[in-house]
Design an enzyme around this catalytic site. Structure first.
Site, PDB file in Angstrom:
ATOM      1  N   ILE A   1       0.844  -1.208   0.000  1.00  0.00           N
ATOM      2  CA  ILE A   1       0.000   0.000   0.000  1.00  0.00           C
ATOM      3  C   ILE A   1       0.875   1.252   0.000  1.00  0.00           C
ATOM      4  CG2 ILE A   1      -1.815   1.257   1.254  1.00  0.00           C
ATOM      5  CD1 ILE A   1      -2.753  -1.400   0.063  1.00  0.00           C
TER       6      ILE A   1
ATOM      7  N   TYR B   1      -4.544 -20.241   1.089  1.00  0.00           N
ATOM      8  CA  TYR B   1      -4.223 -20.237   2.519  1.00  0.00           C
ATOM      9  C   TYR B   1      -2.775 -19.826   2.747  1.00  0.00           C
ATOM     10  CZ  TYR B   1      -8.583 -22.605   3.600  1.00  0.00           C
ATOM     11  OH  TYR B   1      -9.903 -22.899   3.741  1.00  0.00           O
TER      12      TYR B   1
ATOM     13  N   CYS C   1     -15.755 -17.019 -13.227  1.00  0.00           N
ATOM     14  CA  CYS C   1     -14.933 -18.186 -13.563  1.00  0.00           C
ATOM     15  C   CYS C   1     -15.597 -19.472 -13.063  1.00  0.00           C
ATOM     16  CB  CYS C   1     -13.516 -18.002 -13.055  1.00  0.00           C
ATOM     17  SG  CYS C   1     -12.353 -18.977 -14.017  1.00  0.00           S
TER      18      CYS C   1
ATOM     19  N   HIS D   1     -12.075 -13.035 -15.388  1.00  0.00           N
ATOM     20  CA  HIS D   1     -12.038 -12.390 -14.066  1.00  0.00           C
ATOM     21  C   HIS D   1     -12.002 -10.875 -14.233  1.00  0.00           C
ATOM     22  CE1 HIS D   1     -10.859 -15.986 -11.594  1.00  0.00           C
ATOM     23  NE2 HIS D   1     -10.457 -16.420 -12.772  1.00  0.00           N
TER      24      HIS D   1
ATOM     25  N   GLU E   1     -12.463  -8.743 -12.103  1.00  0.00           N
ATOM     26  CA  GLU E   1     -11.963  -8.084 -10.886  1.00  0.00           C
ATOM     27  C   GLU E   1     -10.500  -7.655 -11.009  1.00  0.00           C
ATOM     28  OE1 GLU E   1     -12.683 -11.274 -11.200  1.00  0.00           O
ATOM     29  OE2 GLU E   1     -11.456 -12.583  -9.937  1.00  0.00           O
TER      30      GLU E   1
HETATM   31  N1  GLN Z   1     -11.403 -24.508 -11.874  1.00  0.00           N
HETATM   32  C1  GLN Z   1     -11.959 -23.837 -13.012  1.00  0.00           C
HETATM   33  C2  GLN Z   1     -11.088 -23.984 -14.245  1.00  0.00           C
HETATM   34  O1  GLN Z   1      -9.921 -24.286 -14.142  1.00  0.00           O
HETATM   35  C3  GLN Z   1     -12.181 -22.375 -12.714  1.00  0.00           C
HETATM   36  C4  GLN Z   1     -10.951 -21.627 -12.365  1.00  0.00           C
HETATM   37  C5  GLN Z   1     -11.211 -20.314 -11.699  1.00  0.00           C
HETATM   38  O2  GLN Z   1     -12.251 -20.082 -11.100  1.00  0.00           O
HETATM   39  N2  GLN Z   1     -10.222 -19.435 -11.729  1.00  0.00           N
HETATM   40  O3  GLN Z   1     -11.548 -23.795 -15.337  1.00  0.00           O
END
Ligand code: GLN
Length: 535
Positions: free
Chosen positions: A20, A55, A382, A508, A510
């Site tokens: 940050i 994790y 995804c 994605h 995001e």
């Molecule tokens: N496990 C799924 C795939 O490999 C989605 C991967 C994810 O959500 N980034 O297509």
């Protein structure tokens, strides 16, 4: 102007927010018209964090050029609005791999290959890689980990050498922690002094100290730190906890961090940084009175950092919609058809999180079924999108046991299947479909309306995809494939147009949402959630 190098190190404890601070500094320098990039050097042996469990290391961020990166790169992009790349995140593993490759090629013929100079030279080469492109006035390099770790030593040695070689074109900011001892009602600077000593022991004199603290550190105490640590008094800055990370650039500017750096690096400057658009965002954030409540259904809900980019994208979208965000985490392993109404009660919209593997998947199906049947605005990302497809296959198309071959390789209805190009891949590291790909959206679809265009480019991280063979059946039953890759025709976006807002993206979005340019699909989803609450 010659490229200036700024190193950011951390001491006392980890998680002080070097990312940050680096991002805030970059924001200030950019707002003064300088060209800036930030890179992160991580001292672990993995080649990249792509194979790390959330994790271990929180979210894996993905760059446009398809690098699986540390989540700090997400902060860099959200603050700077500048894309990062593979060159912005280096690990010890990559340094060693490159040195060992050179050794095998015979590049060091006759020489013993050693940490000093060969590993340190490789680190230095990588530090300067972006600077040498001529595209940046400032290269900010964040060194992961904490000073004193065995693992960071080669990085610190490289830093020492670079400081020596580059003179005033290279400075070090050291971030430490000043704890408040409740029983004594006192702030303590001793850990900071020790941490600076550790840096000095490896030959590095920090130029600026940033003291992370929960309470205001009196000037006299900062002077004492300056005196003990050989740092000029004006260059001892405090970073006191603020309600939002996006306020940090301003708190740093109030203490003249940007000017101190410009002075110390002999960089000519005048006036003030133009932070008008940034402060507009902060004003919206502070003025928002109403709250939008979004539920995130995922399996890493106890981990703050696992869905970092989604959290921030939602926060940005809520802010631009003049709302506060109340983000409720819903543990997908704890949701089933019997309790779903109770678990999702009071939510204005629901995010179905990305992920890998079987754990928690049934809860996602229950949540999706509920949202679809009750017309709750829902956004699948995804794996979340893949779950929307599977749920629709099972409960609308009547394809019992439909699944992704990721979860059940024997499924009779493989509505989600391994991508063709993935079938021959056996190595797990860096082999997914990664990075930005184009997507063409169907004119008039909700997704196209959200973006305000029919052509977008978004980042990916997956091995499985919508199975083309089922496209017709889905479309006939009301789930439309409204986005596809123009070259491969892979399905990128699905939606159910008759619902208020029910969209799944294989990509994605995001990863590309920033403070100054929030992702349109998040803006649209949060708006739909707000409208839903009103209704
Ligand atoms: N496990 C799924 C795939 O490999 C989605 C991967 C994810 O959500 N980034 O297509």
């Amino acid at each position: 102007m010659e490229t200036k190098y700024i190193f950011v190190t951390g001491g006392v404890v980890s998680s002080l927010g070097k990312g940050i601070i680096s991002s805030s500094l970059a924001r200030l320098l950019l707002s003064r018209g300088f060209r800036v990039t930030i890179q992160k050097f991580d001292p672990y042996i993995n080649i990249d964090p792509g194979t790390l469990n959330p994790y271990e290391h929180g979210e894996c961020y993905v760059t446009v050029d398809g690098h699986e990166a540390d989540l700090d790169l997400g902060h860099y992009e959200r603050f700077t609005n500048v894309h990062t790349s593979r060159a912005n995140n280096i690990t010890t593993g990559r340094i060693y791999q490159s040195v060992i490759d050179k050794e095998r090629r015979g590049d060091y013929l006759g020489k013993t290959v050693q940490i000093v100079p060969h590993i340190t030279d490789e680190i230095k080469r990588n530090v300067k890689l972006l600077g040498n492109t001529g595209k940046y006035d400032f290269v900010i390099t964040e060194i992961g980990g904490t000073v004193g770790d065995i693992e960071s030593l080669p990085f610190l040695e490289s830093m020492r050498q670079l400081k020596w070689e580059l003179g005033s074109n290279c400075i070090c900011i050291h971030l430490t922690y000043v704890p408040f001892i409740k029983a004594a009602k006192e702030l303590k600077t001793k850990p900071t002094q020790h941490s600076v000593k550790q840096l000095q022991e490896v030959g590095i004199q920090p130029d600026i100290l940033i003291l992370r603290t929960e309470k205001d550190i009196p000037v006299s105490m900062r002077r004492k730190v300056a005196l003990f640590c050989n740092v000029s008094p004006d260059a001892v800055i405090q970073s006191i906890d603020v309600p939002s990370i996006y306020e940090v650039p301003l708190t740093m500017h109030e203490q003249h961090l940007d000017e101190i750096i410009l002075r110390k690096t002999n960089t000519p400057y005048e006036g003030e940084p133009d932070m008008s658009r940034w402060t507009e965002f902060l004003d919206k954030m502070q003025c928002a009175e109403k709250t939008v409540t979004i539920g995130l259904v995922g399996k890493y809900v106890e981990l703050q950092d696992a869905y970092k980019s989604i959290n921030e994208s939602l926060f940005q979208a809520a802010t631009y919609n003049n709302h506060k965000l109340n983000l409720v985490y819903i543990h997908s392993e704890k949701v089933d058809d019997d309790n779903v109404a109770e678990k999702l009660a009071g939510l204005d919209g629901v995010i179905i999180a990305p992920g890998f593997g079987q754990r928690g998947i049934d809860g996602k199906f229950s949540a999706i079924k509920y949202c679809r049947e009750h017309d709750v605005p829902t956004f699948g990302i995804c794996l979340g999108m893949q779950c929307m497809v599977i749920e629709f296959a099972r409960n609308v198309l009547g394809l019992k046991d439909a699944n992704s071959t990721e979860m059940n390789p024997q499924t009779p209805y493989n509505v989600i299947d391994l991508m063709e190009e993935q079938k021959s891949i056996s190595n797990m590291g860096g082999t997914m479909r990664l990075g930005a790909y184009d997507c063409v959206l169907r004119d008039g679809s909700k997704a196209a309306q959200a973006y305000g265009t029919t052509f977008v480019s978004e980042r990916h991280r997956h091995r499985f995809e919508f199975n083309e063979e089922y496209r017709k059946a889905f479309e006939a039953a009301g789930m439309q494939c409204v986005g596809e890759n123009p070259d491969t025709h892979l399905v990128e976006v699905v939606e159910i147009p008759k619902l208020k807002w029910f969209i799944g993206t294989q990509y994605h979005p995001e990863y590309s949402s920033t403070v100054l340019s929030p992702n349109p699909i998040f803006l649209s989803f949060v708006k739909a959630a707000i409208d839903n609450a009103k209704a």
